[in-house]
Scaffold this motif. Structure first.
Motif, short mmCIF file in Angstrom:
data_model
loop_
_atom_site.label_atom_id
_atom_site.label_comp_id
_atom_site.label_asym_id
_atom_site.label_seq_id
_atom_site.Cartn_x
_atom_site.Cartn_y
_atom_site.Cartn_z
N ALA A 1 9.74 -0.84 -6.63
CA ALA A 1 11.05 -0.51 -7.19
C ALA A 1 10.95 0.13 -8.56
CB ALA A 1 11.93 -1.76 -7.26
N GLN A 2 9.83 -0.08 -9.27
CA GLN A 2 9.66 0.49 -10.60
C GLN A 2 9.00 1.86 -10.58
OE1 GLN A 2 11.09 -1.05 -13.09
NE2 GLN A 2 11.69 -2.71 -11.72
N PHE B 1 9.22 2.96 1.47
CA PHE B 1 9.56 3.09 0.05
C PHE B 1 10.97 2.58 -0.20
CE2 PHE B 1 10.87 5.93 -3.58
CZ PHE B 1 10.05 5.34 -4.53
N LYS B 2 11.91 2.94 0.68
CA LYS B 2 13.29 2.49 0.55
C LYS B 2 13.40 0.99 0.77
CE LYS B 2 17.71 2.74 3.00
NZ LYS B 2 18.40 3.29 4.20
N TRP C 1 10.99 7.92 -8.46
CA TRP C 1 10.98 8.63 -7.18
C TRP C 1 10.26 9.97 -7.30
CZ3 TRP C 1 13.17 13.38 -7.25
CH2 TRP C 1 14.17 13.65 -8.19
N GLN C 2 10.24 10.57 -8.51
CA GLN C 2 9.49 11.82 -8.68
C GLN C 2 7.99 11.62 -8.54
OE1 GLN C 2 11.71 10.58 -10.94
NE2 GLN C 2 12.87 12.21 -11.94
N ASP C 3 7.53 10.38 -8.80
CA ASP C 3 6.10 10.08 -8.65
C ASP C 3 5.73 9.74 -7.22
OD1 ASP C 3 5.70 10.50 -11.36
OD2 ASP C 3 6.14 8.40 -11.86
N TYR C 4 6.72 9.48 -6.41
CA TYR C 4 6.46 9.17 -4.99
C TYR C 4 6.63 10.42 -4.13
CZ TYR C 4 6.51 6.79 -0.50
OH TYR C 4 6.22 6.40 0.78
N PHE C 5 7.76 11.09 -4.30
CA PHE C 5 7.99 12.36 -3.59
C PHE C 5 7.51 13.49 -4.51
CE2 PHE C 5 11.45 9.50 -2.15
CZ PHE C 5 11.07 9.39 -0.82
N THR C 6 6.36 14.02 -4.19
CA THR C 6 5.73 14.99 -5.10
C THR C 6 5.91 16.43 -4.66
OG1 THR C 6 3.63 14.71 -3.91
CG2 THR C 6 4.01 13.30 -5.83
N ASP C 7 6.44 16.68 -3.47
CA ASP C 7 6.64 18.06 -3.03
C ASP C 7 7.74 18.69 -3.88
OD1 ASP C 7 7.70 20.38 -1.39
OD2 ASP C 7 6.04 19.73 -0.11
N GLU D 1 13.25 -4.92 7.69
CA GLU D 1 13.03 -3.50 7.42
C GLU D 1 11.61 -3.24 6.91
OE1 GLU D 1 16.05 -2.24 4.75
OE2 GLU D 1 17.70 -2.63 6.15
N VAL D 2 11.14 -4.10 6.00
CA VAL D 2 9.79 -3.94 5.48
C VAL D 2 8.77 -4.19 6.58
CG1 VAL D 2 8.10 -4.80 3.82
CG2 VAL D 2 10.48 -4.53 3.13
N ALA D 3 8.98 -5.24 7.37
CA ALA D 3 8.04 -5.56 8.45
C ALA D 3 7.96 -4.43 9.47
CB ALA D 3 8.45 -6.86 9.13
N ASP D 4 9.10 -3.84 9.82
CA ASP D 4 9.09 -2.71 10.77
C ASP D 4 8.34 -1.52 10.19
OD1 ASP D 4 10.50 -4.17 12.60
OD2 ASP D 4 12.44 -3.20 12.24
N ALA D 5 8.58 -1.24 8.90
CA ALA D 5 7.89 -0.10 8.27
C ALA D 5 6.39 -0.35 8.19
CB ALA D 5 8.48 0.16 6.88
N LEU D 6 5.99 -1.59 7.92
CA LEU D 6 4.56 -1.91 7.89
C LEU D 6 3.94 -1.78 9.27
CD1 LEU D 6 4.55 -5.01 5.49
CD2 LEU D 6 3.67 -2.72 5.01
#
Length: 489
Positions: A57-58, A462-463, A61-67, A387-392
């Protein structure tokens, strides 16, 4: 109006107000304890967290989505999206409501001025006159049992909940823009695959017509080639429609038309997207601090808890003070002369004796609302865990699935080339060639869709971990919820 020494009432009034302030503010709300999270202690399919990594959470988002194309679209959405604007305006509404509720803890001070002219009898000629100017405190409630304090605490929690809701709205918006943009890029890649397949099938249909005209193949082979070409054409038309619909959905999120240069694609377009950083999933307990929607649900629980205190206070006496200090005279010209000072001090007490169960019903309702808020808080934690478990689970399996499908596509491409070579040399029949074409087309589209699912799953993770509300400008300076709470109080 009764006349008194002006120095005495001022001292008495100040002493009374000071004593009231010292006695007021005893809260009757239940002591709040954070409920135990109703989820397992660990996420499934979660590798050990790497020490020293920041909470998701910290991460800005610019550091995660870099395109750079996606970064530009997200910036546009944050400026123009109407849902986010509504969320921000809801914060202003909640803040104003909190200030209104908080103001009841401090006595209001009003300036009053007025006068009357009257003749008591129509037969008389005497006209009486009365004028006054004073400052006064109108009906200020002494909060001995914490009713106003509880209402203020509830309003504060509602305000903090709207702030968390704004963050949750931004998280959803950032993720939706990224997901929608990836879908459009995937549409472009799928359309390119279909265009290439259609060109191949049209060329095959041309050769089949030539062979049929020369009596080399039967009409069955000709119609099969024609069917495959038209099937690819129909698929391409469907993809064009989906592509336009996905672009329209993205434009709605942006609040403006999508720049054409940001959604150009073709073969390999998804692989050309700048990679997203891997994020640590951490432990389920960390979601309580990372997910704004969970924090918002807890603030709603705190508000419901505070409302119980206000409902309990309704059973006890309510004491109010009304006081004025100024001048009064029978003549306007002598309003400020010596000897015209006037004051009044009027405390009142209201004790509920019989209300046909209204206060009991209000208290029962407050407890029921608190239980509802508790259930909603626990449900928000369970939903976040799922949601986290599904994404993992997607992160653990989609890579293997994509690798297998790409190998399948390479194998089908080799089979198609061999089948085409055998068909052109009269060794294989048209049925074998058309089957190889179908299998190759299906495998290529499946690989593209799986790559899209893999990238979108990274966005979802990420969300789900609470990422997306922090930017480079706010990540370092953003106060914690407890700090914001103290500052507002």
């Amino acid at each position: 109006m009764k006349m008194r020494n002006p120095l005495v009432p001022a001292k008495t009034l100040a002493t009374s107000l000071a004593a009231a302030l010292l006695l007021a503010g005893c809260s009757m709300a239940p002591t709040y304890e954070r409920p135990v999270a109703p989820v397992p202690q660990y996420f499934p399919n979660n590798p050990a967290q790497i020490a020293g990594q920041p909470a998701t959470a910290q991460i800005a988002w610019q550091d995660y989505f870099t395109d750079p194309r996606l970064v530009g679209l997200i910036n546009t959405a944050l400026q123009n999206n109407r849902d986010l604007r509504v969320a921000v305006l809801n914060i202003e509404t909640a803040r104003s409501q909190f200030r209104i509720t908080r103001s009841a803890q401090v006595p209001n001070l009003n300036l009053n001025a007025g006068g009357t002219r009257q003749r008591p009898s129509l037969l008389g000629n005497t006209v009486s006159e009365s004028d006054y100017v004073n400052v006064g405190i109108p009906a200020w409630e002494l909060d001995f049992f914490g009713r106003i304090q509880s209402l203020k605490d509830a309003a504060l929690s509602q305000y903090l909940a709207t702030e968390e809701a704004r963050k949750a709205t931004q998280i959803s918006l950032v993720a939706a823009v990224a997901t929608g943009w990836l879908a459009v890029i995937a549409d472009e890649e799928s359309m390119q695959i279909t265009r290439d397949t259609l060109a191949t099938r049209e060329e095959g249909l041309r050769l089949s017509k030539l062979r049929f005209d020369n009596g080399v193949i039967s009409e069955i082979d000709l119609r099969l080639a024609e069917s495959l070409a038209e099937s690819a054409r129909a698929t391409y038309a469907q993809q064009q429609r989906l592509r336009l619909q996905d672009e329209n959905a993205l434009a709605l999120l942006l609040g403006t038309p999508v720049p054409p240069e940001s959604i150009k694609g073709g073969l390999g377009a998804l692989d050309a997207v700048a990679p997203m950083a891997d994020v640590p999933a951490g432990l389920p307990s960390e979601l309580l601090e990372q997910r704004p929607d969970i924090r918002a649900a807890e603030q709603q629980l705190l508000a419901a808890n505070a409302n119980i205190g206000a409902a309990r206070a309704n059973f006890f006496p309510r004491i109010t003070l009304t006081a004025t200090y100024g001048t009064a005279s029978n003549e306007l010209s002598g309003l400020f002369d010596s000897g015209t000072k006037a004051w009044s001090f009027a405390p009142s007490l209201v004790l509920p004796i019989f209300d046909y169960g209204a206060n009991s019903a209000r208290l029962d309702s407050a407890w029921a609302n608190r239980d509802i808020a508790l259930a909603q808080y626990e449900k928000s934690i369970q939903s976040a865990f799922r949601e986290v478990a599904d994404a993992l689970a997607g992160r653990a399996t989609l890579g293997d699935q994509l690798d297998a499908l790409r190998k399948t596509a390479l194998a089908e491409e080799a089979r198609f080339k061999l089948s085409d070579l055998r068909y052109r040399n009269g060794v294989a029949n048209a049925l074998d060639l058309q089957d190889a074409q179908r299998s190759l087309f299906t495998a290529q589209l499946a690989a593209t869709q799986t790559r899209l699912a893999q990238l979108q799953n990274q966005v979802t993770l990420f969300k789900a971990l609470g990422g997306g509300w922090a930017s480079r400008e706010t990540a370092a300076a953003a106060p914690t919820t407890s700090q914001a709470n103290q500052a507002t109080r």
